[in-house]
Design an enzyme around this catalytic site. Sequence first.
Site, PDB file in Angstrom:
ATOM      1  N   GLY A  40       0.844  -1.200   0.000  1.00  0.00           N
ATOM      2  CA  GLY A  40       0.000   0.000   0.000  1.00  0.00           C
ATOM      3  C   GLY A  40       0.872   1.241   0.000  1.00  0.00           C
ATOM      4  O   GLY A  40       1.953   1.270   0.593  1.00  0.00           O
ATOM      5  N   GLY A  45       1.300   3.874   4.156  1.00  0.00           N
ATOM      6  CA  GLY A  45       2.278   3.075   3.417  1.00  0.00           C
ATOM      7  C   GLY A  45       3.418   3.906   2.861  1.00  0.00           C
ATOM      8  O   GLY A  45       4.597   3.545   2.994  1.00  0.00           O
ATOM      9  N   ARG A 330     -19.710  12.056  14.166  1.00  0.00           N
ATOM     10  CA  ARG A 330     -20.317  11.519  12.957  1.00  0.00           C
ATOM     11  C   ARG A 330     -21.394  10.476  13.233  1.00  0.00           C
ATOM     12  O   ARG A 330     -22.429  10.450  12.559  1.00  0.00           O
ATOM     13  CB  ARG A 330     -19.224  10.882  12.101  1.00  0.00           C
ATOM     14  CG  ARG A 330     -18.320  11.934  11.526  1.00  0.00           C
ATOM     15  CD  ARG A 330     -17.177  11.332  10.772  1.00  0.00           C
ATOM     16  NE  ARG A 330     -16.422  12.399  10.121  1.00  0.00           N
ATOM     17  CZ  ARG A 330     -15.317  12.221   9.436  1.00  0.00           C
ATOM     18  NH1 ARG A 330     -14.813  11.008   9.319  1.00  0.00           N
ATOM     19  NH2 ARG A 330     -14.707  13.233   8.870  1.00  0.00           N
TER      20      ARG A 330
END
Lengths: 637, 252, 221
Positions: A40, A45, A330
């Site tokens: 990644g 990454g 959220r």
Amino acid sequence: MKLDAKIPEGPMAEKWTNHKFKVKLVNPANKRKHKVIVVGSGLAGASASATMSELGYKVDCFTYSDSPRRAHSIAAQGGINAAKNYPNDGDSVFRLFYDTVKGGDFRSREANVHRLAECSNLIIDHCVAQGIPFAREYGGHLDNRSFGGAQVSRTFYARGQTGQQLLLGAYGALSKEIKKGGVTMYTREEVIDIVVIDGVARGIISRNLVTGELSRHEADAVVLATGGYGNVFFLSTNAMNCNASAAWRAYKKGAAFANPCYTQIHPTCIPVHGEYQSKLTLMSESLRNDGRIWVPKAKDDQRPANQIPEDERDYYLERKYPAFGNLVPRDLASRNAKMVCDEGRGVGPTGNAVYLDFAEAIERLGRDNIEAKYGNLFEMYNRITDEDPYTTPMMIYPAVHYTMGGLWVDYNLMTSLPGLYAIGECNFSDHGANRLGASALMQGLADGYFVIPNTINDYLASNNLPTVGTDHEAFAEAEKAAQDKLDKLLAVNGNRTVDDFHKELGHLLWENCGMARSEKGLKEALEKIPKIREEFWKNVNVPGSADDLNQALEKANRVADFMEFAELMVKDALERAESCGGHFREESQTEEGEALRKDDEFCYVGAWEFQGLENEPVLHKEALEFEEVKLSQRSYK
Amino acid sequence: MSEKINLKLKVWRQNRGEAGRFEDYEANGIDTDASFLEMLDVVNEEITLGGGEPIAFEHDCREGICGCCGSLVNGKTHGSHERTTLCQLHMRHFKDGETVVIEPFRATAFPVIKDLIVDRSGLDQIIAEGGYVSVKTGNAPEASTTPIKKEMAEASMDAAQCIGCGACVAACPNGAAMLFTAAKVSQYALLPQGHPERTQRVLGMVNKMDELGFGNCSNEYECAVACPKGIDVKNIARLNREFVKASLTSEK
Amino acid sequence: MTLKRTILSSIGQKLLLATSGLIMFLLFLIPHMGGNVLFLFGPDLFNSYAHHLHQLVPIVIGIEVLMLASISVHMIMAFRVVFANAKAHDKRHTQKDSKERSLAAKLMPYSGGMIFIFILKHLLDFKFYEKTEIISEHGDHMYNVYAMVLSRFQGDPLHLLFYVGFMLAVGFHLSHALQSSLQTYGLYIPRNDSKIKLASVVIGWGMASTFAIIPIMAFVG
């Protein structure tokens, strides 16, 4: 399997410092003898690859994209949190830590979160030094804005493209190391299995997406930075190629998977509008700074928004949570949107939307100001919906956005499979049951720039890792299994497309394991998922061949993993018979309909161990202890 | 409000190592609220079920920021709308019955991999020559040490918005990567953090750009019109200035 | 090493192209136009201008050498750039709309080539052409350049057409070249604020038309 979180001794604020001193180091001359594979190239990454290469390790970095710069971190809009306290509004490392633990609904590991808060300031320093054009005030100093779940302004931003700028910074650092020769970059190369030898991760099998060729790569340690599993729902704000495959293969090779039921449903997305829809588009949380969320007071009110008088509107967030108003975390914002829509007060053609209204802000601040702040977001909204948010309120609805669950990791970010690390969204550690806005970028970069480069030494220095050679039978077996699976997918030659199955699975999960979950719904899903999976393997149609660029095959291989992963996610959701953060069990709510946590029963990390597909996975519980932030029912009233 | 339209498509199909050709497809019952790529999804589903191989096209975020997507649609990079990526182009801009020609971004430095997918790795190679500030993790001073004029930060951000889609190269009659290179050089030329390396940055990046077979700028500004992020050609002027300055002052 | 690399880089070549072009524009084209305009004021002034010009031989030779150098550099760089550009875009799109590209920009290599042919012809016509000597009212011996110009065009519509036609090439070439060279030097030409572009077009076509007037007047007599 025994889970040892390896939380360092000592007071919370000193743990990380002490730990950095205590871990074993690899001397500079020996570092170049160690190879680390990073899977990644997103924030986590790319930053990890670059930093480990700077230290002297040999790094092989893999991405399925054509360039590391495409990773989905790039789409993060709003910003990145840090405890700099530049606005002088009382922020501190402790407050950021506190807000994050509380925002995560007390389901994260305190020590990890505190380290995250400590690293937050270093990230801003580093990113500014990298030449990231953060927003500035007229005096030339860095500007901040506020985000959900916090009462201070601690979010640094670069217009609505903070993720892009931070990723390009990390990509720049990665490019610098590629040029220097420390990092070997593999693009259009998808990792399709983890190779385990003598109980430790020793390499990977990858597939070249242009030629279809499989290849074997050996290393001393493997770091997964592969993001989240939100695409299991088919419709999400994730990029089309985001997938859970690497993490899932790791799980099947022995790494425990923690809290897979924790998914974040982002409250401000553009509502679904048709069968053909391939993904959902997020509108930054920052819009809730100035936008007011409302629905009509009456059910089935068909009048256009501007014809509904003020006293017939219900600004339900401001009404229910006066302290935080439209800036509640959220999970609360999403659940409340669902509640009002379920009551029949939703708006728009499908009734599955609420208004996000800027009329008052435009009147107060002027259109120019609003345009300067949110112009690009308004433009994006207009482009997609063909409506003008300056004159008509936006319509928004929650959508799957982020996954707090992930591979279980200890304090060093190593999974329960030795030698295999998980960083960024791919691990479970920092956000508990709900992630606060502008914290994902912070975590990805903290893990990549500051944590893993300090903790991976410990493993490399304390273990003797002789070269095994990619001729080792474990590599051959893993490669053969991968090839067999691809061949099998191509051989089915059925009547339904991969997307068709993916949509069916996603729809089932959204209905039964989405914003509200019930025992009945989850059990129903558990019955249906194996059937969909069975039909998938009998009736999927994957055209083309395995030795060519074949996007349908790539997708099929990922969806095949989602078919298995979905079951674990639902199982975990069923097991956790409490409501916490993004995980809302209908059976566990207060009289007012708020999430009700059950700390005496569920104050743990649920980490699942694979026992073969035909067997039930084993649940391991890592008990969570809260020393600094007292367990309490969250209140944003 | 949305409606359904039918389109005729002429799509470039090409396998690795083979010559390409246009093939005709029909896109029927396309919702005008769908995006261009969603239209291609629908066509691909039909191709697949009809026993064919779907059209390969690059895409990922579908919200106009990753830079993966991009094709020439009716002769225009990313289609007819300024400041829009292909994934953000919606079908309401097409007429029922229209013929739509879709072909890959072409340039010698962008060889076709398959169908509409081209190899843009040259852009990464240009960045590797200096499209960054060489600061090691841990080296950074406190972020507020250097105030930066708001206008400079904004101008730098204007340039930094590049998504690396390659539309500028495809739109350029010379297949030049000047706007791409200029955007990165400008981002750092405008900020103090970029100054210590500005000489080797511009020389290295321009050198790499030439070496990879991108063309020369003939100041025709097609790139700026094609850019989905609206990156201005003033950045190319700045690149030229930086280049002259660097050539005159380089110690090497 | 750096110098060579710089000169042969894409931007270096463009800089040389712009510089050699500007040298020709400033040191040759503008004075040449100034001289030509005198033609409109009758034989005396024009012939005396030519006479005085001849007396400045060292300067004229100097400029001629500079022009030769400039034109060589200009052409070499132009060939290199055009060739490299063709190579960089050898796989053309089958259908490609240009939104911003001007006709003048598109025609640059062709108008440039035409101008080169024109220069050769022009030199043969006037510089290496037999001229008649006359004596001025001050008693100076000088060439009757005025008469020569007249004789070259009168009764020869084809020749006139050739000259006027080639001035179109000059117009096109200059209208792109002037603003383009400024951009190459790093002076910003805003896309939506076309004052510099407009000036470039006006000057370019203005000069081309001024040059074209001479043969027309000569033809008409």
